[in-house]
Design a protein around this motif. Structure first.
Motif, PDB file in Angstrom:
ATOM      1  N   GLY A  83       0.815  -1.215   0.000  1.00 39.41           N
ATOM      2  CA  GLY A  83       0.000   0.000   0.000  1.00 39.41           C
ATOM      3  C   GLY A  83       0.847   1.263   0.000  1.00 39.41           C
ATOM      4  N   LEU A  84       1.896   1.278   0.813  1.00 40.03           N
ATOM      5  CA  LEU A  84       2.781   2.444   0.858  1.00 40.03           C
ATOM      6  C   LEU A  84       3.434   2.683  -0.501  1.00 40.03           C
ATOM      7  CD1 LEU A  84       4.529   1.951   4.329  1.00 40.03           C
ATOM      8  CD2 LEU A  84       2.890   3.730   3.717  1.00 40.03           C
ATOM      9  N   GLY A  85       3.807   1.582  -1.169  1.00 41.44           N
ATOM     10  CA  GLY A  85       4.442   1.714  -2.475  1.00 41.44           C
ATOM     11  C   GLY A  85       3.476   2.196  -3.540  1.00 41.44           C
ATOM     12  N   ILE A  86       2.261   1.637  -3.567  1.00 40.99           N
ATOM     13  CA  ILE A  86       1.263   2.010  -4.579  1.00 40.99           C
ATOM     14  C   ILE A  86       0.840   3.468  -4.402  1.00 40.99           C
ATOM     15  CG2 ILE A  86      -1.105   1.591  -5.364  1.00 40.99           C
ATOM     16  CD1 ILE A  86      -0.643  -1.377  -4.805  1.00 40.99           C
ATOM     17  N   LEU A  87       0.638   3.873  -3.145  1.00 41.53           N
ATOM     18  CA  LEU A  87       0.208   5.245  -2.856  1.00 41.53           C
ATOM     19  C   LEU A  87       1.372   6.227  -2.838  1.00 41.53           C
ATOM     20  CD1 LEU A  87      -2.392   4.470  -0.033  1.00 41.53           C
ATOM     21  CD2 LEU A  87      -2.849   4.959  -2.446  1.00 41.53           C
ATOM     22  N   ARG A  88       2.573   5.719  -3.109  1.00 41.96           N
ATOM     23  CA  ARG A  88       3.788   6.546  -3.152  1.00 41.96           C
ATOM     24  C   ARG A  88       3.989   7.314  -1.841  1.00 41.96           C
ATOM     25  NH1 ARG A  88       5.647   6.150  -8.120  1.00 41.96           N
ATOM     26  NH2 ARG A  88       7.211   7.772  -7.808  1.00 41.96           N
ATOM     27  N   LEU A  89       3.884   6.571  -0.760  1.00 43.12           N
ATOM     28  CA  LEU A  89       4.045   7.148   0.574  1.00 43.12           C
ATOM     29  C   LEU A  89       5.372   6.729   1.195  1.00 43.12           C
ATOM     30  CD1 LEU A  89       0.421   6.601   1.942  1.00 43.12           C
ATOM     31  CD2 LEU A  89       1.413   8.718   1.055  1.00 43.12           C
ATOM     32  N   GLY A  90       6.375   6.602   0.361  1.00 41.60           N
ATOM     33  CA  GLY A  90       7.675   6.161   0.851  1.00 41.60           C
ATOM     34  C   GLY A  90       8.297   7.099   1.861  1.00 41.60           C
ATOM     35  N   PHE A  91       7.857   8.365   1.840  1.00 41.88           N
ATOM     36  CA  PHE A  91       8.424   9.335   2.793  1.00 41.88           C
ATOM     37  C   PHE A  91       8.113   8.966   4.238  1.00 41.88           C
ATOM     38  CE2 PHE A  91       4.169  10.860   1.775  1.00 41.88           C
ATOM     39  CZ  PHE A  91       3.656  11.172   3.018  1.00 41.88           C
ATOM     40  N   VAL A  92       7.115   8.081   4.456  1.00 40.67           N
ATOM     41  CA  VAL A  92       6.740   7.699   5.822  1.00 40.67           C
ATOM     42  C   VAL A  92       7.921   7.085   6.560  1.00 40.67           C
ATOM     43  CG1 VAL A  92       5.295   6.132   7.183  1.00 40.67           C
ATOM     44  CG2 VAL A  92       4.304   7.411   5.289  1.00 40.67           C
ATOM     45  N   ILE A  93       8.693   6.245   5.865  1.00 42.56           N
ATOM     46  CA  ILE A  93       9.815   5.579   6.540  1.00 42.56           C
ATOM     47  C   ILE A  93      10.965   6.536   6.809  1.00 42.56           C
ATOM     48  CG2 ILE A  93       9.236   3.343   5.526  1.00 42.56           C
ATOM     49  CD1 ILE A  93      11.553   3.702   3.586  1.00 42.56           C
ATOM     50  N   GLN A  94      10.900   7.752   6.215  1.00 44.47           N
ATOM     51  CA  GLN A  94      11.959   8.723   6.445  1.00 44.47           C
ATOM     52  C   GLN A  94      11.769   9.499   7.748  1.00 44.47           C
ATOM     53  OE1 GLN A  94      12.031  11.077   2.883  1.00 44.47           O
ATOM     54  NE2 GLN A  94      12.553   9.343   1.571  1.00 44.47           N
ATOM     55  N   PHE A  95      10.654   9.237   8.451  1.00 44.56           N
ATOM     56  CA  PHE A  95      10.445   9.885   9.735  1.00 44.56           C
ATOM     57  C   PHE A  95      11.386   9.336  10.803  1.00 44.56           C
ATOM     58  CE2 PHE A  95       6.295  11.201   7.965  1.00 44.56           C
ATOM     59  CZ  PHE A  95       6.382  12.554   8.255  1.00 44.56           C
ATOM     60  N   LEU A  96      11.994   8.189  10.520  1.00 43.07           N
ATOM     61  CA  LEU A  96      13.042   7.689  11.404  1.00 43.07           C
ATOM     62  C   LEU A  96      14.365   8.286  10.923  1.00 43.07           C
ATOM     63  CD1 LEU A  96      12.428   3.896  12.144  1.00 43.07           C
ATOM     64  CD2 LEU A  96      12.720   5.718  13.796  1.00 43.07           C
ATOM     65  N   SER A  97      14.918   9.186  11.705  1.00 38.30           N
ATOM     66  CA  SER A  97      16.163   9.838  11.288  1.00 38.30           C
ATOM     67  C   SER A  97      17.324   8.852  11.300  1.00 38.30           C
ATOM     68  CB  SER A  97      16.480  11.008  12.225  1.00 38.30           C
ATOM     69  OG  SER A  97      16.782  10.527  13.528  1.00 38.30           O
ATOM     70  N   HIS A  98      18.380   9.212  10.589  1.00 40.78           N
ATOM     71  CA  HIS A  98      19.567   8.361  10.542  1.00 40.78           C
ATOM     72  C   HIS A  98      20.137   8.142  11.936  1.00 40.78           C
ATOM     73  CE1 HIS A  98      23.396   6.689   9.305  1.00 40.78           C
ATOM     74  NE2 HIS A  98      24.022   7.661   9.945  1.00 40.78           N
ATOM     75  N   ALA A  99      20.157   9.204  12.727  1.00 40.86           N
ATOM     76  CA  ALA A  99      20.705   9.103  14.090  1.00 40.86           C
ATOM     77  C   ALA A  99      19.897   8.130  14.935  1.00 40.86           C
ATOM     78  CB  ALA A  99      20.726  10.484  14.738  1.00 40.86           C
ATOM     79  N   ALA A 100      18.570   8.209  14.831  1.00 40.04           N
ATOM     80  CA  ALA A 100      17.712   7.303  15.597  1.00 40.04           C
ATOM     81  C   ALA A 100      17.902   5.860  15.142  1.00 40.04           C
ATOM     82  CB  ALA A 100      16.252   7.719  15.458  1.00 40.04           C
ATOM     83  N   ILE A 101      18.058   5.659  13.830  1.00 35.61           N
ATOM     84  CA  ILE A 101      18.251   4.298  13.304  1.00 35.61           C
ATOM     85  C   ILE A 101      19.566   3.717  13.801  1.00 35.61           C
ATOM     86  CG2 ILE A 101      18.671   2.980  11.195  1.00 35.61           C
ATOM     87  CD1 ILE A 101      16.679   4.821   9.791  1.00 35.61           C
ATOM     88  N   VAL A 102      20.635   4.532  13.807  1.00 29.63           N
ATOM     89  CA  VAL A 102      21.941   4.056  14.294  1.00 29.63           C
ATOM     90  C   VAL A 102      21.828   3.584  15.741  1.00 29.63           C
ATOM     91  CG1 VAL A 102      24.280   4.785  14.902  1.00 29.63           C
ATOM     92  CG2 VAL A 102      23.329   5.409  12.683  1.00 29.63           C
ATOM     93  N   GLY A 103      21.152   4.380  16.577  1.00 30.68           N
ATOM     94  CA  GLY A 103      20.987   4.012  17.978  1.00 30.68           C
ATOM     95  C   GLY A 103      20.104   2.794  18.152  1.00 30.68           C
ATOM     96  N   PHE A 104      19.000   2.743  17.399  1.00 32.91           N
ATOM     97  CA  PHE A 104      18.080   1.608  17.492  1.00 32.91           C
ATOM     98  C   PHE A 104      18.751   0.315  17.063  1.00 32.91           C
ATOM     99  CE2 PHE A 104      14.965  -1.168  15.361  1.00 32.91           C
ATOM    100  CZ  PHE A 104      14.158  -1.470  16.435  1.00 32.91           C
ATOM    101  N   MET A 105      19.478   0.360  15.947  1.00 34.23           N
ATOM    102  CA  MET A 105      20.150  -0.835  15.447  1.00 34.23           C
ATOM    103  C   MET A 105      21.218  -1.322  16.427  1.00 34.23           C
ATOM    104  SD  MET A 105      18.908  -1.963  12.644  1.00 34.23           S
ATOM    105  CE  MET A 105      17.974  -1.540  11.190  1.00 34.23           C
ATOM    106  N   ALA A 106      21.974  -0.397  17.003  1.00 31.77           N
ATOM    107  CA  ALA A 106      23.006  -0.778  17.968  1.00 31.77           C
ATOM    108  C   ALA A 106      22.371  -1.400  19.213  1.00 31.77           C
ATOM    109  CB  ALA A 106      23.845   0.438  18.350  1.00 31.77           C
TER     110      ALA A 106
END
Length: 616
Positions: free
Chosen positions: A150-173
């Motif tokens: 659904g996200l792909g069809i509706l072109r809502l890919g920006f939704v996953i960009q709400f997780l900043s790079h800094a937050a992803i680095v911390g979450f992954m670690a």
């Protein structure tokens, strides 16, 4: 006279006369002997493998890494090991048809497996109700696929960009450390282990069951963990030996399994995988839960899992696409991920996405098409059809060692250090996400990461950057006085720049900030009374109704204080709204300038004229 190793020039003959210039001549060297084994080996290779046929089956290398990881990651998700293998068969085949990345390798991954397993266990116990637990896992995977598509069809890919790079680095670690701690259960051979993932609960469980520790299991696990880490270090130092790191997990599984079987370590307390169902993926379409009390839980788990899987998968695809200089379509990737997970949920798979470790092997092996996923899937299929009985005596401790070695790469110290140097607020987001996962739970860590990302967005939107401008001497350019302290300020004039669109969320702040600049300048001892405020609108792409009202109010306040408001370089949308609202007519079009320099020049002219008239 020898002519070798000369640089040219005249050469003295024995009789003292100069001979003609001689060009540089290099000596022909004899190569060192290669030895009989090298010569015979090279001859055999050139006879049978001169066309490098193995290069066409690079996916087998990925399969050697995928199969042990699948067995381990399935335990993180709380599903039987065979479902991990299923998830590396159907999804890769679907992605190879629909996906746009040439390098990404599809299958279960550590973080998604842990996240899904944690959320599923909050609803159903995998030990008390294993069949229902598996149904919920398939249903959550189905919903994850629906959300991704659904996200792909509706072109809502920006939704996953709400997780900043800094937050992803911390979450992954944080997730990596949590996953590694969870593997102490298999490494130490503990049976009664906590289902909580926070550090305190895990440590209590580890040291509260010392009586269950098995030294044989510990020795096997640590020995092979050392081997796996050493293989990774070797591959990092010598990239051409990447295959050593790739086949190390499968080699470890084989050796550990043979060791346990030969010495019957399973009879001495070492826990083993046990029987794994043989055969291709069975259909699970009839096991999906579309009615009953667990539908809402399945949808929630699917939504959360889908976003993390997309964030990781798309990021991996873009990373390797940049390295190979080609482009991938983010929305197309989402649709591919979604459809493969929908198909996977119907064929006994749980949520799959792009795996960084396998994709890295793809890249290092020089894979140029998605065909590697097909070869890997075929290899997994052969394993499912014929080889699963061989894993009966595989010790759990070796799977724990494989997972620990795999998740170590998720801890990116270099990225954290760069974040610290660039933006301290971003680093707080990294720490918040890390400690949320580490001390509380995966879902709380994820929630903290999302909240911190939103707080940063709200802060930047509601408190946009503004700057007091000054003239760079010898030019007509106006820049931020903080960045260029030697810039000069025209007496009686305040020039301000707004570095964001003006909306309801920040209009009052910009209004107050502009007045504060004027008041601060007037409060300086010996300053000339301020008569003009120039607002540079170059970075302002748009303005809404609240912004117009704020500018109108600013105009009225300044007018009462006998200060003229002027604007420089408003964009097309901004000037249209100024005109439509009547602000342009009220202000006067003569107070709209092309540049700050022109505005200052005109205002200075009026100031000088007024000063001249006053002196007369």
């Amino acid at each position: 006279m020898a002519l070798h190793d000369r640089e040219g020039g005249g050469t003295a003959a024995p009789n003292g006369q100069l001979v003609e210039e001689v060009p540089l001549v290099h000596k022909v060297l004899v190569p060192p002997p290669g030895g009989i084994f090298k010569e015979v080996g090279q001859g055999i290779w050139e006879t049978f493998f001169y066309d490098a046929p193995v290069d066409r089956f690079r996916g087998i290398t990925i399969a050697s890494l995928a199969i042990p990881q699948d067995l381990g990651y399935s335990k993180l998700a709380g599903v039987p090991p065979v479902n991990g293998l299923y998830s590396s068969f159907v999804p890769p085949l679907i992605y190879s048809v629909l996906g746009s990345s040439r390098d990404i390798a599809i299958g279960p991954v550590a973080v998604v497996s842990l996240l899904m397993g944690t959320l599923l266990k909050q609803e159903i116990s995998p030990t008390e109700q294993p069949a229902l637990y598996l149904q919920l896992a398939f249903t959550a995977t189905f919903f994850a696929g629906i959300f991704q598509t659904g996200l792909g069809i509706l072109r809502l890919g920006f939704v996953i960009q709400f997780l900043s790079h800094a937050a992803i680095v911390g979450f992954m670690a944080g997730a990596a450390v949590t996953i590694a701690l969870q593997q102490l259960k298999g490494l130490l051979n503990i049976t009664n282990f906590t289902t909580d993932t926070d550090f305190v609960s895990v440590m209590k469980s580890v040291f509260g069951h010392i009586d269950e520790w098995n030294w044989r299991s510990i020795v096997i696990g640590l020995a092979f963990l050392s081997f796996l880490v050493a293989a990774k270090v070797l591959a990092k130092k010598k990239p051409k030996l990447f295959w050593v790191s790739a086949i190390a997990p499968l080699t470890s599984v084989i050796l550990a399994t043979v060791f346990v079987f030969v010495f019957r370590a399973d009879k001495r307390g070492v826990k083993v995988v046990g029987h794994i169902k043989q055969g291709v993926n069975p259909s699970s379409a009839d096991q999906l839960l579309f009615t009953g009390k667990y539908v809402g839980a399945a949808a929630k788990i699917g939504l959360v899992t889908s976003l993390i899987a997309l964030t990781e998968g798309v990021a991996i695809g873009r990373t390797f696409a940049a390295l190979r200089d080609y482009h991938i379509d983010g929305n197309k990737e989402m649709i591919a991920f979604g459809i493969m997970n929908i198909c996977g949920s119907l064929t006994s798979c749980y949520c799959a996405t792009g795996s960084f470790s396998r994709s890295a092997v793809n890249y290092q092996a020089g894979v140029k098409t998605a065909m590697a996923n097909v070869v890997m899937a075929i290899t997994v299929l052969i394993t499912l059809l014929f080889l699963t009985p061989l894993f009966k005596y595989t010790p759990n401790t070796i799977l724990s060692a494989i997972i620990i070695s795999a998740v170590l790469s998720l801890i990116d110290f270099k990225a954290a250090w760069i974040i610290w140097k660039i933006d301290k607020f971003d680093f707080l987001a990294t720490l918040g996400a890390f400690f949320g996962v580490f001390f509380v739970s995966v879902e709380i860590g994820l929630l903290i990461a999302v909240c911190i990302s939103f707080v940063k967005i709200l802060f930047n939107v509601t408190r946009p950057h503004t700057a007091l401008l000054g003239n760079i001497p010898g030019t007509n350019v106006y820049r931020n006085l903080q960045q260029y302290p030697k810039a000069t300020v025209a007496p009686g004039i305040v020039a301000v720049r707004v570095d964001a669109a003006i909306y309801f969320s920040n209009s009052q702040y910009i209004h107050d900030k502009a007045l504060r600049y004027v008041e601060d300048e007037m409060a300086k001892p010996g300053s000339t009374p301020i008569q003009y405020l120039i607002i540079d609108l170059t970075p302002v792409t748009n303005i809404d109704t609240s912004g117009i009202i704020a500018m109108e109010e600013l105009q009225r306040i300044l007018k009462k204080r006998k200060i003229q408001l002027a604007f420089a370089n408003p964009g097309s949308q901004v000037i249209q709204k100024f005109d439509s609202s009547g602000l342009l007519e009220e202000l006067g079009s003569e107070w709209i300038f092309f540049t700050v320099g022109e505005a200052v020049q005109v205002c200075s002219m009026f100031l000088n004229k007024a000063a001249g008239e006053g002196s007369v």
